[in-house]
Design a protein around this motif. Structure first.
Motif, PDB file in Angstrom:
ATOM      1  N   UNK A   1       1.297  -0.861   0.274  1.00  0.00           N
ATOM      2  CA  UNK A   1       0.442   0.042   0.009  1.00  0.00           C
ATOM      3  C   UNK A   1       0.987   1.046   0.202  1.00  0.00           C
ATOM      4  N   UNK A   2       0.255   2.631  -0.523  1.00  0.00           N
ATOM      5  CA  UNK A   2       1.525   3.933  -0.564  1.00  0.00           C
ATOM      6  C   UNK A   2       1.351   4.243   0.083  1.00  0.00           C
ATOM      7  N   UNK A   3       1.577   4.478   0.657  1.00  0.00           N
ATOM      8  CA  UNK A   3       2.289   5.848   2.152  1.00  0.00           C
ATOM      9  C   UNK A   3       1.445   7.493   1.647  1.00  0.00           C
ATOM     10  N   UNK A   4       1.161   8.304   2.380  1.00  0.00           N
ATOM     11  CA  UNK A   4       0.614   9.140   2.089  1.00  0.00           C
ATOM     12  C   UNK A   4       1.712  10.099   0.833  1.00  0.00           C
ATOM     13  N   UNK A   5       3.018  10.582   1.791  1.00  0.00           N
ATOM     14  CA  UNK A   5       4.139  11.121   0.838  1.00  0.00           C
ATOM     15  C   UNK A   5       4.165  10.625  -0.822  1.00  0.00           C
ATOM     16  N   UNK A   6       4.205   9.424  -0.683  1.00  0.00           N
ATOM     17  CA  UNK A   6       4.739   8.875  -2.193  1.00  0.00           C
ATOM     18  C   UNK A   6       3.174   8.860  -2.972  1.00  0.00           C
ATOM     19  N   UNK A   7       2.002   9.119  -2.125  1.00  0.00           N
ATOM     20  CA  UNK A   7       0.897   9.871  -3.005  1.00  0.00           C
ATOM     21  C   UNK A   7       1.186  11.225  -3.211  1.00  0.00           C
ATOM     22  N   UNK A   8       1.898  12.397  -2.722  1.00  0.00           N
ATOM     23  CA  UNK A   8       1.628  12.871  -3.020  1.00  0.00           C
ATOM     24  C   UNK A   8       2.464  13.622  -3.313  1.00  0.00           C
ATOM     25  N   UNK A   9       4.257  12.819  -4.125  1.00  0.00           N
ATOM     26  CA  UNK A   9       5.294  13.089  -4.744  1.00  0.00           C
ATOM     27  C   UNK A   9       4.462  12.151  -6.232  1.00  0.00           C
ATOM     28  N   UNK A  10       3.744  11.216  -6.484  1.00  0.00           N
ATOM     29  CA  UNK A  10       3.348  11.026  -7.074  1.00  0.00           C
ATOM     30  C   UNK A  10       2.149  11.922  -7.738  1.00  0.00           C
ATOM     31  N   UNK A  11       1.589  12.888  -6.792  1.00  0.00           N
ATOM     32  CA  UNK A  11       0.893  13.734  -7.368  1.00  0.00           C
ATOM     33  C   UNK A  11       1.397  14.980  -7.605  1.00  0.00           C
ATOM     34  N   UNK A  12       2.461  15.657  -7.394  1.00  0.00           N
ATOM     35  CA  UNK A  12       3.519  16.936  -7.354  1.00  0.00           C
ATOM     36  C   UNK A  12       4.078  16.431  -8.329  1.00  0.00           C
TER      37      UNK A  12
END
Length: 185
Positions: A1-12
């Protein structure tokens, strides 16, 4: 499962890619317009030659009025016009005269006191169900309760109706819906 910081980086990364794509599209569309600074031609730039009066472009002449259209020649005698058949005529439907706007009301008698009392009376009282002696079908038949009979039976005996909340048998919303239908004797 992806962590919050990983999801944030992908969105960036996605936002940055969309921004770059927008800039590229803007520059690309601007480069195709006349007089733009960016040229799509790969040949070296050439200085424009000086123009003389004779080499200036001549504006196109204004269009003249359209010529009148000649009427079409008459049809040949080979194709006679199709005969026109009249549609059957409908007869008007007679309309009944409208009823008078106000009808005389029949004389009314004095209202019956029993009927008036029945209309103004509160709704009939629901037979209260005893929490300690009721059957499963009676408890499940309570309005607004649903299938709560097994939970109530499993926590018997009750000293008061409020124990449905204190023993955590029902939630507050269900308790509020059924509390006026049950009692403890």
């Amino acid at each position: 499962m992806l962590s919050g910081s990983t999801i944030l980086r992908v969105l960036l990364v996605l936002v940055a890619a969309a921004g770059i794509a927008g800039i590229v599209q803007f520059v690309w569309t601007r480069s195709g317009t006349p007089g733009s600074a960016v040229s799509t031609d790969m040949s070296p730039p050439v200085a424009p030659a000086p123009r003389s009066e004779a080499s200036r472009p001549v504006p196109p002449p204004e269009p003249a009025e359209p010529a009148p259209v000649a009427p079409a020649p008459p049809a040949s005698a080979e194709a006679p016009p199709a005969p026109v058949t009249p549609l059957p005529r409908r007869e008007p439907v007679p309309v009944a005269p409208a009823a008078p706007a106000t009808l005389p009301s029949p004389p009314t008698a004095a209202p019956d006191p029993a009927e008036v009392a029945a209309e103004n009376a509160p709704p009939p009282a629901v037979a209260l169900i005893d929490l300690n002696t009721a059957t499963l079908a009676e408890l499940n038949g309570l309005k607004g309760g649903g299938a709560i009979g097994r939970a109530i039976i499993g926590h018997r005996p009750y000293a008061s109706v409020d124990q449905l909340l204190s023993k955590r048998v029902l939630n507050r919303a269900t308790y509020q819906r059924i509390k006026d239908q049950v009692t403890v004797r």
